[in-house]
Design a protein around this motif. Structure first.
Motif, PDB file in Angstrom:
ATOM      1  N   MET A   1     102.348  38.177  30.689  1.00 25.42           N
ATOM      2  CA  MET A   1     101.160  38.468  29.965  1.00 25.42           C
ATOM      3  C   MET A   1     100.369  37.224  30.180  1.00 25.42           C
ATOM      4  SD  MET A   1     100.637  41.230  27.420  1.00 25.42           S
ATOM      5  CE  MET A   1     101.825  41.379  26.299  1.00 25.42           C
ATOM      6  N   ASP A   2     101.182  35.777  29.680  1.00 25.25           N
ATOM      7  CA  ASP A   2     100.249  34.464  29.455  1.00 25.25           C
ATOM      8  C   ASP A   2     100.914  33.606  30.759  1.00 25.25           C
ATOM      9  OD1 ASP A   2     103.138  34.332  28.633  1.00 25.25           O
ATOM     10  OD2 ASP A   2     102.308  33.508  26.661  1.00 25.25           O
ATOM     11  N   ASN A   3     101.609  34.058  31.645  1.00 32.39           N
ATOM     12  CA  ASN A   3     102.030  33.248  32.629  1.00 32.39           C
ATOM     13  C   ASN A   3     102.753  32.355  32.313  1.00 32.39           C
ATOM     14  OD1 ASN A   3     100.616  35.204  34.404  1.00 32.39           O
ATOM     15  ND2 ASN A   3      98.818  33.676  34.190  1.00 32.39           N
ATOM     16  N   GLY A   4     103.938  32.471  31.027  1.00 34.75           N
ATOM     17  CA  GLY A   4     104.539  31.399  30.678  1.00 34.75           C
ATOM     18  C   GLY A   4     104.082  30.533  30.015  1.00 34.75           C
ATOM     19  N   GLN A   5     102.747  30.469  29.415  1.00 33.61           N
ATOM     20  CA  GLN A   5     102.227  29.524  28.862  1.00 33.61           C
ATOM     21  C   GLN A   5     102.644  29.241  27.540  1.00 33.61           C
ATOM     22  OE1 GLN A   5      99.874  27.210  30.083  1.00 33.61           O
ATOM     23  NE2 GLN A   5     100.395  28.067  31.795  1.00 33.61           N
ATOM     24  N   TYR A   6     102.899  30.330  26.894  1.00 32.30           N
ATOM     25  CA  TYR A   6     103.766  30.288  25.365  1.00 32.30           C
ATOM     26  C   TYR A   6     105.065  29.318  25.540  1.00 32.30           C
ATOM     27  CZ  TYR A   6     105.220  31.452  20.732  1.00 32.30           C
ATOM     28  OH  TYR A   6     105.925  31.031  19.607  1.00 32.30           O
ATOM     29  N   GLU A   7     105.797  29.828  26.295  1.00 38.47           N
ATOM     30  CA  GLU A   7     107.039  29.026  26.537  1.00 38.47           C
ATOM     31  C   GLU A   7     107.027  27.539  26.836  1.00 38.47           C
ATOM     32  OE1 GLU A   7     106.689  31.702  28.188  1.00 38.47           O
ATOM     33  OE2 GLU A   7     107.963  33.223  27.197  1.00 38.47           O
ATOM     34  N   LYS A   8     105.807  27.102  27.715  1.00 40.02           N
ATOM     35  CA  LYS A   8     105.637  25.733  27.909  1.00 40.02           C
ATOM     36  C   LYS A   8     104.910  25.242  26.752  1.00 40.02           C
ATOM     37  CE  LYS A   8     102.224  23.050  30.876  1.00 40.02           C
ATOM     38  NZ  LYS A   8     101.209  23.081  31.768  1.00 40.02           N
ATOM     39  N   TYR A   9     104.220  25.757  25.787  1.00 39.12           N
ATOM     40  CA  TYR A   9     103.642  25.371  24.639  1.00 39.12           C
ATOM     41  C   TYR A   9     104.533  25.338  23.660  1.00 39.12           C
ATOM     42  CZ  TYR A   9     101.365  25.279  20.017  1.00 39.12           C
ATOM     43  OH  TYR A   9     101.180  25.103  18.665  1.00 39.12           O
ATOM     44  N   ARG A  10     105.644  25.988  23.433  1.00 32.14           N
ATOM     45  CA  ARG A  10     106.696  25.867  22.753  1.00 32.14           C
ATOM     46  C   ARG A  10     107.708  24.625  22.968  1.00 32.14           C
ATOM     47  NH1 ARG A  10     105.314  26.905  18.358  1.00 32.14           N
ATOM     48  NH2 ARG A  10     107.381  25.967  17.780  1.00 32.14           N
ATOM     49  N   LEU A  11     107.821  24.327  24.445  1.00 33.37           N
ATOM     50  CA  LEU A  11     108.558  23.278  24.807  1.00 33.37           C
ATOM     51  C   LEU A  11     107.848  21.924  24.560  1.00 33.37           C
ATOM     52  CD1 LEU A  11     109.900  24.605  28.121  1.00 33.37           C
ATOM     53  CD2 LEU A  11     111.215  24.080  26.106  1.00 33.37           C
ATOM     54  N   GLU A  12     106.577  21.822  24.587  1.00 33.39           N
ATOM     55  CA  GLU A  12     105.916  20.961  24.121  1.00 33.39           C
ATOM     56  C   GLU A  12     105.478  20.429  22.629  1.00 33.39           C
ATOM     57  OE1 GLU A  12     102.160  21.295  26.340  1.00 33.39           O
ATOM     58  OE2 GLU A  12     103.148  20.855  28.317  1.00 33.39           O
ATOM     59  N   ASN A  13     105.730  21.430  21.977  1.00 33.14           N
ATOM     60  CA  ASN A  13     105.416  21.476  20.451  1.00 33.14           C
ATOM     61  C   ASN A  13     106.458  22.175  19.834  1.00 33.14           C
ATOM     62  OD1 ASN A  13     102.808  20.327  20.743  1.00 33.14           O
ATOM     63  ND2 ASN A  13     102.363  22.332  21.862  1.00 33.14           N
ATOM     64  N   PRO A  14     107.605  21.580  19.716  1.00 30.98           N
ATOM     65  CA  PRO A  14     108.971  22.315  19.075  1.00 30.98           C
ATOM     66  C   PRO A  14     108.483  22.424  17.523  1.00 30.98           C
ATOM     67  CG  PRO A  14     109.435  20.003  19.425  1.00 30.98           C
ATOM     68  CD  PRO A  14     107.858  20.341  20.092  1.00 30.98           C
ATOM     69  N   VAL A  15     109.180  23.344  17.225  1.00 33.17           N
ATOM     70  CA  VAL A  15     109.031  23.640  15.314  1.00 33.17           C
ATOM     71  C   VAL A  15     109.987  22.355  14.852  1.00 33.17           C
ATOM     72  CG1 VAL A  15     109.338  25.093  13.660  1.00 33.17           C
ATOM     73  CG2 VAL A  15     108.712  25.799  15.597  1.00 33.17           C
ATOM     74  N   VAL A  16     109.548  21.780  13.903  1.00 38.70           N
ATOM     75  CA  VAL A  16     110.420  20.796  12.971  1.00 38.70           C
ATOM     76  C   VAL A  16     110.290  21.171  11.806  1.00 38.70           C
ATOM     77  CG1 VAL A  16     110.336  18.250  12.458  1.00 38.70           C
ATOM     78  CG2 VAL A  16     109.245  18.926  14.651  1.00 38.70           C
ATOM     79  N   ASN A  17     111.702  21.447  11.424  1.00 39.07           N
ATOM     80  CA  ASN A  17     112.250  21.846   9.991  1.00 39.07           C
ATOM     81  C   ASN A  17     112.431  20.521   9.285  1.00 39.07           C
ATOM     82  OD1 ASN A  17     111.331  24.730  10.473  1.00 39.07           O
ATOM     83  ND2 ASN A  17     113.510  24.959  11.299  1.00 39.07           N
ATOM     84  N   THR A  18     111.502  20.026   8.456  1.00 36.55           N
ATOM     85  CA  THR A  18     111.823  18.958   7.932  1.00 36.55           C
ATOM     86  C   THR A  18     112.430  19.059   6.379  1.00 36.55           C
ATOM     87  OG1 THR A  18     110.259  17.465   9.171  1.00 36.55           O
ATOM     88  CG2 THR A  18     111.183  16.516   7.059  1.00 36.55           C
ATOM     89  N   PRO A  19     113.610  18.823   5.997  1.00 37.99           N
ATOM     90  CA  PRO A  19     114.005  19.195   4.698  1.00 37.99           C
ATOM     91  C   PRO A  19     113.111  18.392   3.492  1.00 37.99           C
ATOM     92  CG  PRO A  19     115.637  17.655   5.607  1.00 37.99           C
ATOM     93  CD  PRO A  19     114.588  18.046   6.652  1.00 37.99           C
ATOM     94  N   LEU A  20     112.922  18.889   2.181  1.00 38.33           N
ATOM     95  CA  LEU A  20     112.122  18.073   1.382  1.00 38.33           C
ATOM     96  C   LEU A  20     112.776  16.982   0.806  1.00 38.33           C
ATOM     97  CD1 LEU A  20     110.987  21.195  -0.809  1.00 38.33           C
ATOM     98  CD2 LEU A  20     109.515  19.824   0.952  1.00 38.33           C
ATOM     99  N   SER A  21     114.145  16.721   1.086  1.00 37.63           N
ATOM    100  CA  SER A  21     114.599  15.461   0.610  1.00 37.63           C
ATOM    101  C   SER A  21     114.256  14.121   1.217  1.00 37.63           C
ATOM    102  CB  SER A  21     116.506  15.733   0.766  1.00 37.63           C
ATOM    103  OG  SER A  21     116.509  15.647   1.943  1.00 37.63           O
ATOM    104  N   THR A  22     113.727  14.170   2.437  1.00 37.82           N
ATOM    105  CA  THR A  22     113.313  13.318   3.066  1.00 37.82           C
ATOM    106  C   THR A  22     112.033  12.781   2.723  1.00 37.82           C
ATOM    107  OG1 THR A  22     112.013  14.696   4.993  1.00 37.82           O
ATOM    108  CG2 THR A  22     114.448  14.157   5.244  1.00 37.82           C
ATOM    109  N   TYR A  23     111.239  13.543   1.784  1.00 33.44           N
ATOM    110  CA  TYR A  23     110.091  13.084   1.268  1.00 33.44           C
ATOM    111  C   TYR A  23     110.208  12.389  -0.127  1.00 33.44           C
ATOM    112  CZ  TYR A  23     107.741  16.228   4.889  1.00 33.44           C
ATOM    113  OH  TYR A  23     107.477  16.598   5.820  1.00 33.44           O
ATOM    114  N   ASP A  24     110.820  11.151  -0.155  1.00 29.55           N
ATOM    115  CA  ASP A  24     111.329  10.306  -1.302  1.00 29.55           C
ATOM    116  C   ASP A  24     109.904  10.102  -2.215  1.00 29.55           C
ATOM    117  OD1 ASP A  24     113.872  10.961  -0.841  1.00 29.55           O
ATOM    118  OD2 ASP A  24     113.951   8.832   0.283  1.00 29.55           O
TER     119      ASP A  24
END
Length: 62
Positions: A1-24
């Motif tokens: 449907m989107d010609n693989g644009q969503y997969e390309k977007y996810r590769l360029e913009n990965p989801v970052v799960n930063t734990p709260l303990s890093t925000y001192d």
């Protein structure tokens, strides 16, 4: 449907799960108040004190 644009977007913009303990630098309790916050707290305390005084005064009259 989107010609693989969503997969390309996810590769360029990965989801970052930063734990709260890093925000001192985040503090749970405020160590100092600004002048405006202090004035608001004082005004609230005065109004609350006046309300309690009026309630007690009305109870004594009855």
């Amino acid at each position: 449907m989107d010609n693989g644009q969503y997969e390309k977007y996810r590769l360029e913009n990965p989801v970052v799960n930063t734990p709260l303990s890093t925000y001192d630098h985040i503090e749970v309790f405020v160590t100092h108040l600004t002048k405006v916050e202090l004035v608001v707290c004082i005004v609230f305390a005065v109004i609350a004190g006046y309300a309690v005084f009026r309630v007690v005064q009305n109870i004594r009259k009855k």
